[in-house]
Design a protein around this motif. Structure first.
Motif, PDB file in Angstrom:
ATOM      1  N   THR A 125       0.843  -1.196   0.000  1.00  9.96           N
ATOM      2  CA  THR A 125       0.000   0.000   0.000  1.00  9.96           C
ATOM      3  C   THR A 125       0.874   1.240   0.000  1.00  9.96           C
ATOM      4  OG1 THR A 125      -1.690  -1.171   1.247  1.00  9.96           O
ATOM      5  CG2 THR A 125      -1.789   1.246   1.237  1.00  9.96           C
ATOM      6  N   VAL A 169       1.902   4.856   0.861  1.00 10.29           N
ATOM      7  CA  VAL A 169       1.629   5.807   1.936  1.00 10.29           C
ATOM      8  C   VAL A 169       2.226   7.148   1.506  1.00 10.29           C
ATOM      9  CG1 VAL A 169       1.943   6.353   4.368  1.00 10.29           C
ATOM     10  CG2 VAL A 169       1.817   3.954   3.622  1.00 10.29           C
ATOM     11  N   GLN A 199       6.165   1.376   6.249  1.00  8.04           N
ATOM     12  CA  GLN A 199       5.288   0.335   5.700  1.00  8.04           C
ATOM     13  C   GLN A 199       4.665  -0.493   6.815  1.00  8.04           C
ATOM     14  OE1 GLN A 199       5.008  -0.171   1.976  1.00  8.04           O
ATOM     15  NE2 GLN A 199       3.129  -0.780   2.984  1.00  8.04           N
ATOM     16  N   ALA A 250       2.046   1.541   8.800  1.00 10.99           N
ATOM     17  CA  ALA A 250       0.807   1.737   8.039  1.00 10.99           C
ATOM     18  C   ALA A 250      -0.051   0.482   8.096  1.00 10.99           C
ATOM     19  CB  ALA A 250       1.130   2.101   6.594  1.00 10.99           C
ATOM     20  N   GLY A 251       0.608  -0.672   8.115  1.00 12.56           N
ATOM     21  CA  GLY A 251      -0.109  -1.930   8.265  1.00 12.56           C
ATOM     22  C   GLY A 251      -1.093  -2.212   7.154  1.00 12.56           C
ATOM     23  N   GLY A 252      -0.855  -1.634   5.995  1.00 13.35           N
ATOM     24  CA  GLY A 252      -1.773  -1.845   4.890  1.00 13.35           C
ATOM     25  C   GLY A 252      -3.093  -1.117   5.048  1.00 13.35           C
ATOM     26  N   GLN A 253      -3.205  -0.291   6.086  1.00 14.06           N
ATOM     27  CA  GLN A 253      -4.461   0.404   6.354  1.00 14.06           C
ATOM     28  C   GLN A 253      -4.371   1.899   6.031  1.00 14.06           C
ATOM     29  OE1 GLN A 253      -7.104  -1.505   7.309  1.00 14.06           O
ATOM     30  NE2 GLN A 253      -5.674  -3.235   7.137  1.00 14.06           N
ATOM     31  N   LEU A 254      -3.292   2.534   6.509  1.00 15.28           N
ATOM     32  CA  LEU A 254      -3.155   3.980   6.316  1.00 15.28           C
ATOM     33  C   LEU A 254      -2.602   4.302   4.937  1.00 15.28           C
ATOM     34  CD1 LEU A 254      -1.660   5.089   9.748  1.00 15.28           C
ATOM     35  CD2 LEU A 254      -3.981   5.478   8.917  1.00 15.28           C
ATOM     36  N   THR A 255      -3.114   5.343   4.322  1.00 14.83           N
ATOM     37  CA  THR A 255      -2.598   5.802   3.034  1.00 14.83           C
ATOM     38  C   THR A 255      -1.956   7.176   3.153  1.00 14.83           C
ATOM     39  OG1 THR A 255      -4.758   6.729   2.482  1.00 14.83           O
ATOM     40  CG2 THR A 255      -4.278   4.483   1.719  1.00 14.83           C
TER      41      THR A 255
END
Length: 590
Positions: A384, A386, A484, A487-492
């Motif tokens: 993802t 960020v 990365q 963010a955990g694949g959640q935050l952009t």
């Protein structure tokens, strides 16, 4: 100003001390100290002997070229002073032989008079051998125009050593006196040399010079005895601009003052290139001169058949270089020796400490000057992206940091000359300039922080190098991982909390590769202070980092470059750690 400090016993004994040391290096040699004559201890008296000489201060010339396959003897005067006729006469007597003796001197009045007088004295006392001593004068300095030179002619410079080598090889192969003389005379007539200096030299035991080349200047055409040149240039141009101007002096056929060599400029001119260190230039810079000269000659379609580079004929400790070209004969020059023959003599082995190794072959094809740009850093395609909260401001902040580092280079370099090895400022500047190029190439945009941080890490690895480059690269690579992971694949979009987590993670990972812990008088001190204070806000964290950098003035070095420096010096100078100051500069600019 020229460097005025020297390592010696006494200025009056320096020449004899140096020649005695040379004989310890080269056990082929014998030495006559009263006359300052270095000669081959074992001579084949069936072969032509070669004698050269002149003032000292040009080492390895002249005595460094005495040995098998080159010279038979060298007669040395005091620094920049010709030996007297009695000294030269002693040299002629020491190498007396059945085949004859060739005397090779540079075109300076004192050398010609004293060597000439000795030759005439020998001929007068040995009527049966009066035709067994011949004389060649070498003058190849193209800075001295035809009008200025008048009847005196051009000065002799480093090109004379190529005459030593070619004539010496022919003599070693059994050439007659006439053959050796004629080849030496031909080669001498086909050489052009031009010198460049950053500063004049200083003669041991003399007063400080009253003249100086400014820090922003170079001087073209200066002699090897501190004679002034014919032109000063400011600011100092890059080699890509300087070398073409120097080669114009040598290769011009339209300048009525300096058209000394018969270049045709038809793509068939063939030369030997000699790049000579005048004494105080680093090998690193000399290699750059070689490359620039080779590339410019290729651009002019002048064929370079051999390249010789090194310390050949110095002017004591002069920081500068000279370029010499030998224009080889063409196939249609039926009255001249063959180019292949001259090259074979140049390539022939010589057992002397002064002669430089050469490949015995033409140089490789020129390579492009500019390296290819760094490709964008790659990461997993499914990760993802960020972005910074304000991408344009993120990029602007990076540009500010780069500008600040470039502006601070001189001060950081000053610090590092005291506290380290003097390269920190230039290392950081190189990294900053490479990051600026990455921004210009849109490899850093603020819309993909992981990619941006990896791009910075790559720059640190490839363009900075050394310890600092490795530390920065590890930290920014770890910071990319931290962003990365946080963010955990959640935050952009990055948040202060995400940055805090990522910074903590990056510092922890950096600690696995360095033993430095604050306070250690390293870049870790302000970096750790920044990361550990980040939860108080960015501004407070920067203040903490600045304070930690300032505090390195009072800290004993436990790691890094300063650990090898006398602690008393650091205490006395009150200088901050250069690496820590670089971190402070970056963070304050951001």
């Amino acid at each position: 100003m020229a460097l005025q400090k020297h390592l010696l016993n006494d200025a009056d004994t320096l020449v004899v001390d140096s020649l005695t040391g040379l004989c310890a290096v080269n056990n082929q040699l014998a030495f006559d100290p009263p006359n300052k004559v270095v000669y081959k201890a074992t001579l084949d008296r069936s072969k032509v002997a070669l004698i050269c000489g002149g003032g000292s201060g040009h080492e390895p010339s002249h005595a460094g070229f005495v040995g098998e396959g080159m010279l038979s003897a060298a007669v040395c005067g005091n620094v920049f002073a010709s030996p007297n006729a009695s000294q030269v006469r002693r040299g002629i007597d020491l190498v007396e032989n059945d085949a004859g003796t060739l005397i090779l001197v540079k075109n300076y009045t004192g050398d010609i008079l004293n060597f000439g007088l000795a030759a005439e004295q020998y001929a007068a006392e040995h009527a049966d051998k009066s035709n067994k001593v011949k004389f060649v004068v070498v003058g190849e300095d193209v800075a001295v125009g035809k009008t200025q030179g008048g009847i005196v002619g051009r000065r002799g410079l480093a090109g004379v050593v190529l005459v030593y080598k070619i004539a010496g090889a022919l003599a070693a192969q059994g050439g007659s006196l006439e053959e050796v003389h004629d080849v030496a005379q031909y080669v001498a007539s086909r050489i052009g040399t031009i010198g460049v200096g950053l500063e004049h030299c200083h003669v041991p035991g003399t007063a400080a010079p009253t003249h100086s080349i400014l820090a922003s200047e170079i001087e073209i055409g200066l002699g090897i005895h501190n004679e002034a040149g014919n032109q000063r240039i400011s600011p100092i141009p890059p080699l890509s601009q300087l070398i073409p101007q120097l080669l114009d002096y040598i290769t011009s056929t339209t300048d009525p003052e300096r058209s000394f060599l018969p270049f045709k400029h038809d793509g068939k001119d063939e030369v030997v290139l000699l790049v000579n260190n005048l004494g105080g230039l680093s090998e690193l810079e000399l290699g750059g001169v070689v490359r620039a000269a080779r590339d410019e000659l290729a651009e002019r379609k002048i064929v370079v058949s051999r390249v010789i580079s090194g310390t050949i004929m110095t002017s004591l400790n002069m920081p500068g270089f000279s370029i010499s070209l030998v224009l080889l004969p063409r196939a249609e020059d039926t009255q001249a020796p063959k180019a292949s023959f001259l090259l074979s003599l140049l390539d022939a082995p010589a057992q002397t400490p002064g002669w430089k190794w050469s490949s015995g072959a033409p140089p490789v094809t020129p390579t492009p000057l500019a390296p290819p740009p760094h490709p964008p850093a790659k990461r997993a395609a499914d990760a993802t992206a960020v972005s910074a909260s304000k991408p344009s401001e993120f990029v602007t902040a990076i540009q500010r940091a780069c500008d600040a580092v470039v502006a601070a280079e001189a001060e950081i370099t000053r610090m590092d000359t005291i506290a380290g090895d003097g390269d920190c400022g230039l290392t950081l500047k190189s990294g900053a300039q490479a990051v600026q190029k990455a921004v210009a190439a849109k490899n850093i945009t603020g819309t993909d922080l992981v990619g941006d941080l990896l791009a910075v890490a790559k720059v640190a690895e490839t363009d900075m190098g050394g310890t600092s480059g490795a530390l920065y690269s590890i930290f920014f690579s770890a910071l990319a991982q931290g962003v990365q992971g946080a963010a955990g694949g959640q935050l952009t979009t990055a948040t202060p909390e995400l940055w805090a987590t990522a910074l903590t993670s990056a510092l922890k990972k950096l600690y696995t590769y360095t033993r430095a812990r604050p306070p250690s008088r390293t870049l870790v001190d302000p970096l750790a202070a920044f990361v550990e204070s980040y939860d108080k806000g960015f501004s407070e964290a920067v203040k903490a980092a600045a304070a930690a950098a300032e505090h390195t003035k009072d800290v004993d070095a436990k790691a890094g470059r300063s650990a090898y420096v006398d602690s008393a010096l650091l205490t006395r100078e009150k200088v901050a750690d250069p690496g820590a100051w670089g971190v402070k500069t970056i963070l304050e600019a951001i």
